[in-house]
Design a protein around this motif. Structure first.
Motif, PDB file in Angstrom:
ATOM      1  N   SER A 402     -57.371  35.356  12.777  1.00 15.90           N
ATOM      2  CA  SER A 402     -58.574  36.118  12.478  1.00 15.90           C
ATOM      3  C   SER A 402     -58.175  37.564  12.222  1.00 15.90           C
ATOM      4  O   SER A 402     -57.244  38.084  12.829  1.00 15.90           O
ATOM      5  CB  SER A 402     -59.557  36.049  13.644  1.00 15.90           C
ATOM      6  N   ARG A 403     -58.866  38.178  11.286  1.00 20.04           N
ATOM      7  CA  ARG A 403     -58.566  39.583  11.006  1.00 20.04           C
ATOM      8  C   ARG A 403     -59.792  40.215  10.368  1.00 20.04           C
ATOM      9  O   ARG A 403     -60.577  39.532   9.693  1.00 20.04           O
ATOM     10  CB  ARG A 403     -57.344  39.714  10.093  1.00 20.04           C
ATOM     11  N   SER A 404     -59.980  41.501  10.620  1.00 22.30           N
ATOM     12  CA  SER A 404     -61.104  42.188   9.992  1.00 22.30           C
ATOM     13  C   SER A 404     -60.823  42.352   8.510  1.00 22.30           C
ATOM     14  O   SER A 404     -59.674  42.331   8.067  1.00 22.30           O
ATOM     15  CB  SER A 404     -61.315  43.557  10.633  1.00 22.30           C
ATOM     16  N   ARG A 405     -61.875  42.545   7.720  1.00 19.02           N
ATOM     17  CA  ARG A 405     -61.682  42.700   6.288  1.00 19.02           C
ATOM     18  C   ARG A 405     -60.898  43.978   5.982  1.00 19.02           C
ATOM     19  O   ARG A 405     -60.106  44.019   5.040  1.00 19.02           O
ATOM     20  CB  ARG A 405     -63.048  42.713   5.584  1.00 19.02           C
ATOM     21  N   GLN A 406     -61.126  45.013   6.784  1.00 22.03           N
ATOM     22  CA  GLN A 406     -60.393  46.261   6.578  1.00 22.03           C
ATOM     23  C   GLN A 406     -58.909  46.056   6.832  1.00 22.03           C
ATOM     24  O   GLN A 406     -58.046  46.500   6.056  1.00 22.03           O
ATOM     25  CB  GLN A 406     -60.930  47.352   7.500  1.00 22.03           C
ATOM     26  N   ASP A 407     -58.571  45.368   7.929  1.00 23.03           N
ATOM     27  CA  ASP A 407     -57.172  45.076   8.229  1.00 23.03           C
ATOM     28  C   ASP A 407     -56.530  44.248   7.121  1.00 23.03           C
ATOM     29  O   ASP A 407     -55.378  44.482   6.731  1.00 23.03           O
ATOM     30  CB  ASP A 407     -57.069  44.314   9.557  1.00 23.03           C
ATOM     31  N   TRP A 408     -57.278  43.264   6.620  1.00 23.99           N
ATOM     32  CA  TRP A 408     -56.711  42.370   5.617  1.00 23.99           C
ATOM     33  C   TRP A 408     -56.473  43.096   4.297  1.00 23.99           C
ATOM     34  O   TRP A 408     -55.475  42.863   3.625  1.00 23.99           O
ATOM     35  CB  TRP A 408     -57.615  41.162   5.430  1.00 23.99           C
ATOM     36  N   ARG A 409     -57.391  43.982   3.917  1.00 19.86           N
ATOM     37  CA  ARG A 409     -57.173  44.772   2.707  1.00 19.86           C
ATOM     38  C   ARG A 409     -55.910  45.613   2.827  1.00 19.86           C
ATOM     39  O   ARG A 409     -55.127  45.728   1.872  1.00 19.86           O
ATOM     40  CB  ARG A 409     -58.384  45.670   2.430  1.00 19.86           C
TER      41      ARG A 409
END
Length: 583
Positions: A402-409
């Motif tokens: 799981s990861r936040s969208r900000q982290d993934w970007r």
């Protein structure tokens, strides 16, 4: 009998079927039937087709290519020894030869395996649930199966009017489709010697195009083209190449060539950091707290700094992180040194940065020299050691996390930059490109600059992996096949990602979070939840093996009491049908 449809016939499907074969007892051919749908010969698929020009070489060490099984112990290295002895020991052999090996391994499986395997040369345009079965649709009509494995790879699916473009096409490009194993549009009639060529892209596909338009048209190289010794090449024109070839990219940067040698001290350093990655990955798999990737970056930064110390150079975490975020490599800040061919530093002084006005060709020349410790090491060189050396662990600890969208970007941004340092062309390819720059044939420009009037446009950008053209929820499906499955809720894509979410045995996860039993996906369609599918490394991912275990267990449970046929077996194609949708 259990009937399985495999959509896509490239290496990923071959590896899955070989794993299944090895788990099925001999004499089981009547219990399990597999139909592989692909308009191209299975095993090699579209990317590794044998009709590719010999000038196109493998971009990774051929030592990782292994389609051995209980049927044959031949990996690529063993096979090439008798199939093409003149190329035995080649680290980067022609891609067509790799495709031949993969196709022959599929044929061997089809003829001698424990599973009945057939090739159906069609594109599948839809997959729908039909009770407990799945119905496949296409130019063949429709056929039903108990199990479906999606392994479409680089394939873009059907040409349905519902399918939006997978990427913004280059208006006026000579090639109407991405250059994926098919370079038939690059003919001498379409690109004449007196013309200039403008190529969108400056990565591996663009390099392929440049070599096809030069070496592939009879050009040759003066200088050492094999062996470990670094030597300057000179391009000898044939008179059939274009007058000018221009790479155009957003970054204006080329990929760094692979380093053919790595210091044992660097290898030992990487080994020390692997347990730290595993430790970071374990407690974080179930959380999506924003900023949690900071711990991962901290580990990688410490590793890069320790590599710098080992190599006798100094650089700060701030400088390294700036390189990761921007993709711009700089020389070590102070005490910069380059290395001789021995493991110890040579203590040759240099500037603290690479000149800002250096052309891409000069940066490429510097990277080649740095790989042989004949020029100052850079932050890009250090990141290449870390990213490539720890990549299997990165794939594992990031798997379905799981990861936040900000982290993934941020992860995608950094990964894209570091992969340019770590996974570039082989040294020989880089030296050939440099010779083309030196000859005045090859040039580079930012993609923002408009092509000159009258140039031949070539699109060398490869579509992104996954099943959406852009991250969810904004991205559109790349084919009608995936559009239908998404609309029906049988598959799902997490917000911010492009690829299908699957369980560890490749079973697709439905929109409600449940397992979509008997529907599985492997490879590029699942990129983002899992990483690194653009590889021939069979051991980097384990989904195909767990899928095979599930199928084999199902076969074993039903062995004593076979299920009655619930529908007609798919008819085999006639010779006339074999030519349908070859492209």
């Amino acid at each position: 009998m259990i009937r399985i449809a495999v959509v896509g016939g490239g290496p990923k499907s071959l590896f899955a079927l070989l794993a299944l074969n090895d788990l099925i007892p001999p004499g089981s051919r009547s219990r399990i039937r597999v139909d592989v749908y692909d308009p191209h010969p299975p095993g090699s698929g579209s990317v590794w087709r044998e009709a590719q020009p010999q000038a196109l070489r493998l971009n990774v060490n051929a030592g990782i290519v292994d389609a051995s099984s209980s049927l044959t112990s031949e990996n690529f290295a063993n096979w090439v020894h008798h199939a093409a002895p003149e190329l035995s020991g080649e680290k980067y052999p022609p891609r067509a030869l790799v495709g031949r090996y993969l196709r022959e391994q599929f044929e061997f499986l089809r003829q001698h395996g424990n599973v009945t395997v057939s090739h159906r040369p069609y594109v599948v345009t839809g997959v729908e649930r039909l009770g407990t079965q799945w119905m496949l649709k296409g130019p063949f009509g429709s056929s039903t199966y108990e199990e479906v494995l999606l392994a479409t790879g680089h394939g873009l699916g059907d040409a349905s009017p519902r399918r939006p473009p997978p990427l913004e096409l280059l208006p006026g490009a000579l090639n109407p489709h991405p250059l994926i194993g098919n370079y038939s549009s690059l003919t001498t009639a379409a690109i004449r010697p007196e013309q200039s060529v403008w190529i969108r892209g400056a990565a591996l596909t663009a390099y392929d195009v440049a070599l096809l338009l030069t070496e592939g048209r009879g050009g040759s190289w003066q200088g050492l083209t094999s062996g470990a010794q670094l030597g300057k090449l000179r391009y000898i024109p044939s008179g059939r190449e274009p007058q000018r070839i221009t790479f155009a990219s957003r970054s204006g940067l080329l990929m760094d060539p692979k380093s053919e040698t790595v210091s044992p001290a660097i290898t030992a350093c990487l080994e020390r950091f692997k347990p730290q990655l595993w430790q970071w990955g374990r407690p974080h798999q179930a959380t999506s707290d924003a900023g949690r990737l900071a711990g991962l970056w901290a580990i990688l930064l410490r590793c890069a700094q320790e590599c710098a110390q080992i190599m006798g150079v100094q650089t700060s975490a701030v400088t390294l992180w700036r390189t990761a975020l921007t993709g711009v490599s700089v020389a070590a800040e102070s005490g910069a040194a380059c290395m001789t061919s021995s493991p110890g530093p040579a203590n040759l002084a240099t500037e603290d940065w690479l000149p800002e006005d250096w052309a891409p060709a000069e940066l490429l020349r510097h990277s080649l020299l740095a790989n042989h410790f004949l020029a100052p090491l850079t932050t890009g060189w250090l990141w290449a050691r870390v990213w490539s050396g720890l990549y299997p662990e990165l794939v594992a600890v990031m798997d379905r996390s799981s990861r936040s969208r900000q982290d993934w970007r941020q992860f995608l941004r950094v990964a894209g930059n570091l992969e340019r340092f770590a996974f570039g062309p082989p040294e020989l390819t880089a030296r050939k490109l440099l010779a083309l720059f030196d000859s005045g044939i090859l040039h580079m420009t930012p993609a923002s600059e408009e092509p000159e009037p009258g140039v031949v446009l070539i699109d060398a950008v490869t579509p992104s992996p996954g099943v959406l053209g852009a991250p969810a929820p904004d991205g559109d499906p790349v084919s009608g096949l995936y559009l239908g499955l998404l609309l029906d809720g049988h598959v799902s894509v997490r917000p911010g990602e492009r690829g299908l979410l699957t369980d560890r045995d490749a079973t697709c996860i439905a929109s409600d979070g449940s397992r979509t039993q008997s529907l599985a996906a492997v490879g590029r369609p699942t990129e983002d939840p899992t990483l690194g599918h653009d590889t021939l490394n069979r051991s980097l991912h384990g989904e195909h093996r767990l899928w095979a275990q599930r199928i084999a267990g199902h076969v074993a449970l039903n062995a004593a009491k076979p299920s009655p046929a619930t529908g007609p077996l798919p008819k085999q194609p006639t010779p006339a049908e074999e030519s349908v949708l070859k492209e």
